[in-house]
Design a protein around this motif. Structure first.
Motif, PDB file in Angstrom:
ATOM      1  N   ARG A  90       0.850  -1.191   0.000  1.00  0.00           N
ATOM      2  CA  ARG A  90       0.000   0.000   0.000  1.00  0.00           C
ATOM      3  C   ARG A  90       0.891   1.248   0.000  1.00  0.00           C
ATOM      4  O   ARG A  90       1.988   1.240   0.568  1.00  0.00           O
ATOM      5  N   GLY A  91       0.428   2.311  -0.626  1.00  0.00           N
ATOM      6  CA  GLY A  91       1.186   3.549  -0.636  1.00  0.00           C
ATOM      7  C   GLY A  91       0.445   4.637  -1.397  1.00  0.00           C
ATOM      8  O   GLY A  91      -0.667   4.428  -1.892  1.00  0.00           O
ATOM      9  N   THR A  92       1.085   5.811  -1.500  1.00  0.00           N
ATOM     10  CA  THR A  92       0.493   6.954  -2.188  1.00  0.00           C
ATOM     11  C   THR A  92       1.556   7.639  -3.034  1.00  0.00           C
ATOM     12  O   THR A  92       2.664   7.888  -2.561  1.00  0.00           O
ATOM     13  N   PHE A  93       1.223   7.942  -4.276  1.00  0.00           N
ATOM     14  CA  PHE A  93       2.161   8.561  -5.211  1.00  0.00           C
ATOM     15  C   PHE A  93       2.210  10.069  -4.947  1.00  0.00           C
ATOM     16  O   PHE A  93       1.524  10.849  -5.598  1.00  0.00           O
ATOM     17  N   THR A  94       3.057  10.487  -3.997  1.00  0.00           N
ATOM     18  CA  THR A  94       3.102  11.888  -3.588  1.00  0.00           C
ATOM     19  C   THR A  94       4.441  12.574  -3.858  1.00  0.00           C
ATOM     20  O   THR A  94       4.613  13.749  -3.521  1.00  0.00           O
ATOM     21  N   GLY A  95       5.395  11.848  -4.463  1.00  0.00           N
ATOM     22  CA  GLY A  95       6.688  12.455  -4.768  1.00  0.00           C
ATOM     23  C   GLY A  95       7.065  12.230  -6.221  1.00  0.00           C
ATOM     24  O   GLY A  95       6.547  11.320  -6.874  1.00  0.00           O
ATOM     25  N   PRO A  96       7.956  13.058  -6.782  1.00  0.00           N
ATOM     26  CA  PRO A  96       8.377  12.876  -8.177  1.00  0.00           C
ATOM     27  C   PRO A  96       9.176  11.590  -8.354  1.00  0.00           C
ATOM     28  O   PRO A  96       9.878  11.149  -7.436  1.00  0.00           O
ATOM     29  N   PHE A  97       9.066  11.006  -9.525  1.00  0.00           N
ATOM     30  CA  PHE A  97       9.809   9.785  -9.832  1.00  0.00           C
ATOM     31  C   PHE A  97      10.595   9.985 -11.116  1.00  0.00           C
ATOM     32  O   PHE A  97      10.035  10.369 -12.144  1.00  0.00           O
ATOM     33  N   ASP A  98      11.895   9.732 -11.053  1.00  0.00           N
ATOM     34  CA  ASP A  98      12.747   9.839 -12.239  1.00  0.00           C
ATOM     35  C   ASP A  98      12.764   8.497 -12.964  1.00  0.00           C
ATOM     36  O   ASP A  98      13.541   7.599 -12.626  1.00  0.00           O
ATOM     37  N   GLY A 105      11.807   9.935 -18.182  1.00  0.00           N
ATOM     38  CA  GLY A 105      12.157  11.129 -17.424  1.00  0.00           C
ATOM     39  C   GLY A 105      11.308  11.283 -16.169  1.00  0.00           C
ATOM     40  O   GLY A 105      10.696  10.327 -15.691  1.00  0.00           O
ATOM     41  N   THR A 106      11.243  12.500 -15.632  1.00  0.00           N
ATOM     42  CA  THR A 106      10.552  12.752 -14.370  1.00  0.00           C
ATOM     43  C   THR A 106       9.037  12.666 -14.532  1.00  0.00           C
ATOM     44  O   THR A 106       8.466  13.266 -15.442  1.00  0.00           O
ATOM     45  N   ILE A 107       8.407  11.907 -13.636  1.00  0.00           N
ATOM     46  CA  ILE A 107       6.949  11.802 -13.593  1.00  0.00           C
ATOM     47  C   ILE A 107       6.473  12.531 -12.342  1.00  0.00           C
ATOM     48  O   ILE A 107       6.897  12.211 -11.227  1.00  0.00           O
ATOM     49  N   ASP A 108       5.628  13.521 -12.518  1.00  0.00           N
ATOM     50  CA  ASP A 108       5.136  14.298 -11.387  1.00  0.00           C
ATOM     51  C   ASP A 108       4.082  13.515 -10.607  1.00  0.00           C
ATOM     52  O   ASP A 108       3.276  12.778 -11.186  1.00  0.00           O
ATOM     53  N   PRO A 109       4.059  13.705  -9.290  1.00  0.00           N
ATOM     54  CA  PRO A 109       3.104  12.962  -8.446  1.00  0.00           C
ATOM     55  C   PRO A 109       1.672  13.398  -8.691  1.00  0.00           C
ATOM     56  O   PRO A 109       1.404  14.546  -9.055  1.00  0.00           O
ATOM     57  N   THR A 110       0.760  12.457  -8.484  1.00  0.00           N
ATOM     58  CA  THR A 110      -0.666  12.723  -8.690  1.00  0.00           C
ATOM     59  C   THR A 110      -1.488  12.496  -7.426  1.00  0.00           C
ATOM     60  O   THR A 110      -2.680  12.819  -7.410  1.00  0.00           O
ATOM     61  N   GLY A 111      -0.873  11.921  -6.388  1.00  0.00           N
ATOM     62  CA  GLY A 111      -1.623  11.586  -5.189  1.00  0.00           C
ATOM     63  C   GLY A 111      -2.408  10.296  -5.321  1.00  0.00           C
ATOM     64  O   GLY A 111      -3.218   9.959  -4.437  1.00  0.00           O
ATOM     65  N   LEU A 165       3.499  -0.537  -9.553  1.00  0.00           N
ATOM     66  CA  LEU A 165       3.890   0.834  -9.220  1.00  0.00           C
ATOM     67  C   LEU A 165       3.852   1.726 -10.453  1.00  0.00           C
ATOM     68  O   LEU A 165       3.346   2.858 -10.407  1.00  0.00           O
ATOM     69  N   TYR A 166       4.379   1.223 -11.562  1.00  0.00           N
ATOM     70  CA  TYR A 166       4.361   1.999 -12.803  1.00  0.00           C
ATOM     71  C   TYR A 166       2.927   2.294 -13.254  1.00  0.00           C
ATOM     72  O   TYR A 166       2.631   3.380 -13.753  1.00  0.00           O
ATOM     73  N   TYR A 167       2.047   1.322 -13.089  1.00  0.00           N
ATOM     74  CA  TYR A 167       0.651   1.498 -13.494  1.00  0.00           C
ATOM     75  C   TYR A 167       0.028   2.678 -12.736  1.00  0.00           C
ATOM     76  O   TYR A 167      -0.663   3.519 -13.330  1.00  0.00           O
ATOM     77  N   VAL A 168       0.286   2.748 -11.429  1.00  0.00           N
ATOM     78  CA  VAL A 168      -0.259   3.832 -10.612  1.00  0.00           C
ATOM     79  C   VAL A 168       0.326   5.174 -11.037  1.00  0.00           C
ATOM     80  O   VAL A 168      -0.341   6.214 -10.958  1.00  0.00           O
ATOM     81  N   MET A 169       1.565   5.162 -11.551  1.00  0.00           N
ATOM     82  CA  MET A 169       2.200   6.398 -12.010  1.00  0.00           C
ATOM     83  C   MET A 169       1.855   6.729 -13.460  1.00  0.00           C
ATOM     84  O   MET A 169       2.427   7.647 -14.055  1.00  0.00           O
ATOM     85  N   GLY A 170       0.928   5.971 -14.047  1.00  0.00           N
ATOM     86  CA  GLY A 170       0.476   6.267 -15.403  1.00  0.00           C
ATOM     87  C   GLY A 170       1.292   5.631 -16.500  1.00  0.00           C
ATOM     88  O   GLY A 170       1.086   5.930 -17.691  1.00  0.00           O
ATOM     89  N   GLN A 171       2.200   4.740 -16.142  1.00  0.00           N
ATOM     90  CA  GLN A 171       3.027   4.044 -17.130  1.00  0.00           C
ATOM     91  C   GLN A 171       2.544   2.602 -17.240  1.00  0.00           C
ATOM     92  O   GLN A 171       2.982   1.723 -16.506  1.00  0.00           O
ATOM     93  N   VAL A 172       1.607   2.377 -18.133  1.00  0.00           N
ATOM     94  CA  VAL A 172       0.976   1.064 -18.257  1.00  0.00           C
ATOM     95  C   VAL A 172       1.843   0.157 -19.126  1.00  0.00           C
ATOM     96  O   VAL A 172       2.047   0.415 -20.318  1.00  0.00           O
ATOM     97  N   LEU A 173       2.356  -0.908 -18.518  1.00  0.00           N
ATOM     98  CA  LEU A 173       3.175  -1.884 -19.228  1.00  0.00           C
ATOM     99  C   LEU A 173       2.479  -3.239 -19.221  1.00  0.00           C
ATOM    100  O   LEU A 173       1.869  -3.629 -18.226  1.00  0.00           O
TER     101      LEU A 173
END
Length: 234
Positions: free
Chosen positions: A116-124, A129-135, A181-189
């Motif tokens: 469990r977690g929340t996407f609240t920080g930037p990810f390189d 490149g950098t993916i901005d957090p969405t919460g 994790l990537y899916y939650v950050m919008g990177q669907v693989l």
């Protein structure tokens, strides 16, 4: 005094893990001692380091691997540095449970995770490149993992990412491990075994610089690993 100096600056969790590791060696690690096997597995799962890995280590997931020790460590460093996974999900909880020894394979310990977690920080991201957090909330499905130890107590093999139930209300599209994790950050693989697209992308990435490897070159794999399937091969 020496012990106090070592302990100074350690977090409580890190200190407990360190003491647990020391205890397994003081008692005498053997593959037949189920209690020590589980203690060793819990310590590694909570705080894995390259020093825990055997020289002939192999990492494997449903579509990632086999990765040897060097390539595995390089892949981890690509997502674990500044603005890595821990920064992107600072409240990440892996929720490990159910550690048990394999009744048919000496030295192997199985366990589960429900992260469990929340996407609240930037990810390189190592590619885009950098993916901005969405919460966005990260609710992973129940995932089966395993650790295989050799006679010296080193990790010889690790498997991750095998989803046990994709109908538990997850937010990862049923994906486990880093794919979730990537899916939650919008990177669907596509994490489907045998996916023609994933296989093709993995083949292409072999020739691209600065792209994390999906698997090691065959010639760089230890001799004990004899399975011919690479990456998402079925």
């Amino acid at each position: 005094m020496a012990v106090k100096r070592v302990m100074h600056g350690m977090t409580t969790s890190t200190l407990l893990v360190s003491l647990l590791l020391i205890a397994t060696y003081v008692k005498g690690f053997t593959l037949s001692n189920e209690e020590l096997l589980i203690q060793r597995a819990k310590a590694y799962a909570a705080n894995p380091t390259p020093d825990d890995l055997a020289d002939d280590f192999i990492f494997r997931g449903p579509v990632i691997g086999p990765l040897n020790k060097a390539d595995f460590c390089a892949t981890l460093s690509s997502v674990g540095g500044q603005n890595g996974i821990k920064d992107a999900f600072p409240d990440l909880q892996v929720n490990q449970f159910g550690f048990s020894t394999d009744p048919t394979e000496p030295g192997r310990v199985w366990y589960m995770e429900r992260p469990r977690g929340t996407f609240t920080g930037p990810f390189d991201h190592p590619v885009v490149g950098t993916i901005d957090p969405t919460g966005a909330k990260y609710i992973g499905p129940p995932e089966t993992r395993s650790i295989l130890f050799d006679e010296e107590g080193k990790v010889k093999y690790q498997s991750v990412g095998y989803v046990a139930d994709r109908f538990t209300g997850d937010t990862t599209g049923g994906r486990g491990a880093v794919f979730g994790l990537y899916y939650v950050m919008g990177q669907v693989l596509d994490a489907t075994v045998g996916s023609p697209l994933t296989i093709a992308l993995q083949r292409i990435s072999e020739y691209l610089p600065d792209v994390p490897q999906s698997y090691s070159k065959r010639k760089d794999l230890p001799k004990w690993w004899t399975d011919e399937r690479m990456g998402a091969d079925k």
